[in-house]
Design an enzyme around this catalytic site. Structure first.
Site: not given
Length: 369
Positions: A88-90, A92-93
């Protein structure tokens, strides 16, 4: 020798971690790989993953709960060639808080655990480009260091989906690791993309029903108008996941003022401040690839019609074929589409992996003669 080689049927199997609706796996399946396991903790995404496959290997589970004993039992029954997936990229976003302490930032450590236990010949980890510079590149460096320590030649590259024939300017970073006791000193060479491969939004979806004009949402407006539309139609006779979003007349009137390829800032301020419309709202450019399809689906309008794109139009822009059906509520479907790896991009990466595996296979056959 040649006859023996022709009789061999390769059976490359993958595990897809944080699989979502299955875009990454679909691309690899298009290239001849078989999915042995797909994990995601979101039921809706797993339902979609399994709905579109005869071999329903998707499991809805928190990856932390898929322990090593269970993993070892799986690999005892399956010769796993590769692991793919995008944590899940949250955390890193580039969008949002970019919180360095976000627990989701460490989910890639579970990915590391799977690679350490399975020891696949290759792995591919996908994520948002914000990962590259968050905490001065700490996460990028840590990923490379951890997998290198496990015996993998690791390389990475930021890829723009539109350069690979996906009608969308989506940028994501891909880390690819090749096990060095299999591939020696070979590092993965990413397939070369080019802006000449770009597909515009109108080229992508112009054959789909004109819903503003009252067309039946399940009936194609025209025959395929180009190779991309032909590819997406595949064996589909009807259009699914194509429910229109009903806007108020005021909203439609305001959208109608936004020009092709323009944003809501191109119209007088009095029109969009009345409802506090997001200034990021923009209309797709009919002559260019779309901006990145997001999970909320409400940041961009159809290039011609006065509405947001349907789930199917969004899926087309992500390069999902029309016979790929998304389950769950409409809101859930939009999120599943927005979270996915574009299948056509995944396919091209898979094809390059295939070439490397074939070289290794040929070398092994030569040694066995």
């Amino acid at each position: 020798m040649e006859h023996y080689k022709e009789d061999i049927i390769m059976d490359y199997k993958t595990i897809d971690l944080f699989c979502g609706a299955g875009g990454f796996s679909l691309g690899f399946e298009m290239a001849g790989f078989k999915t042995s396991l797909a994990i995601d903790k979101w039921d809706h995404a797993i339902n979609t993953f399994n709905h579109n496959r005869d071999n329903q290997v998707g499991i809805s589970i928190d990856i932390n709960e898929f322990d090593n004993d269970r993993l070892k039992a799986l690999i005892a029954q399956n010769d796993i060639t590769g692991i793919i997936g995008g944590p899940p990229c949250q955390g890193f976003s580039m969008v949002g808080t970019r919180d360095e302490s976000d627990d989701r930032n460490s989910l890639y450590l579970q990915y590391v655990r799977f690679v350490e236990v399975v020891r696949p010949k290759f792995f591919i980890l996908e994520n948002v480009k914000g990962l590259l510079n968050l905490k001065k590149g700490h996460f990028k460096d840590d990923i490379i260091e951890r997998f290198s320590g496990l015996g993998y030649n690791v390389t990475y590259k930021l890829l723009k989906a539109s350069d690979y024939g996906v009608p969308q300017n989506r940028e994501r970073v891909f880390f690819v690791g090749l096990r060095n006791d299999v591939f020696n000193d070979t590092f993965f060479a990413f397939p070369k993309g080019h802006e000449s491969n770009s597909v515009s939004t109108s080229q992508a979806i112009s054959d789909l029903p004109s819903l503003d004009n009252g067309d039946d949402q399940e009936i194609y407006k025209t025959e395929p108008q180009n190779d991309y539309q032909q590819l997406m139609r595949n064996n589909s006779d009807t259009v699914s996941n194509n429910e229109i979003t009903n806007h108020t007349e005021q909203t439609k009137n305001i959208i109608s003022l936004v020009p092709d390829g323009g944003s809501i800032k191109d119209i007088p301020e009095e029109y969009y401040t009345v409802r506090n419309y997001n200034t990021a709202f923009k209309r797709m450019d009919s002559e260019k690839p779309s901006t990145t399809i997001d999970c909320g689906h409400r940041n961009y309008f159809h290039y011609k019609e006065n509405r947001v794109p349907t789930v199917r139009e969004s899926a087309r822009i992500q390069s999902f074929p029309d016979d790929y059906y998304f389950t769950g509520s409409k809101t859930s479907q939009y999120t599943q589409v927005g979270n996915a790896v574009p299948p056509l991009l995944a396919k091209q990466i898979a094809q390059e992996i295939n070439k490397l595996l074939e070289v290794v296979q040929d070398e092994q056959l030569t040694l066995n003669v």
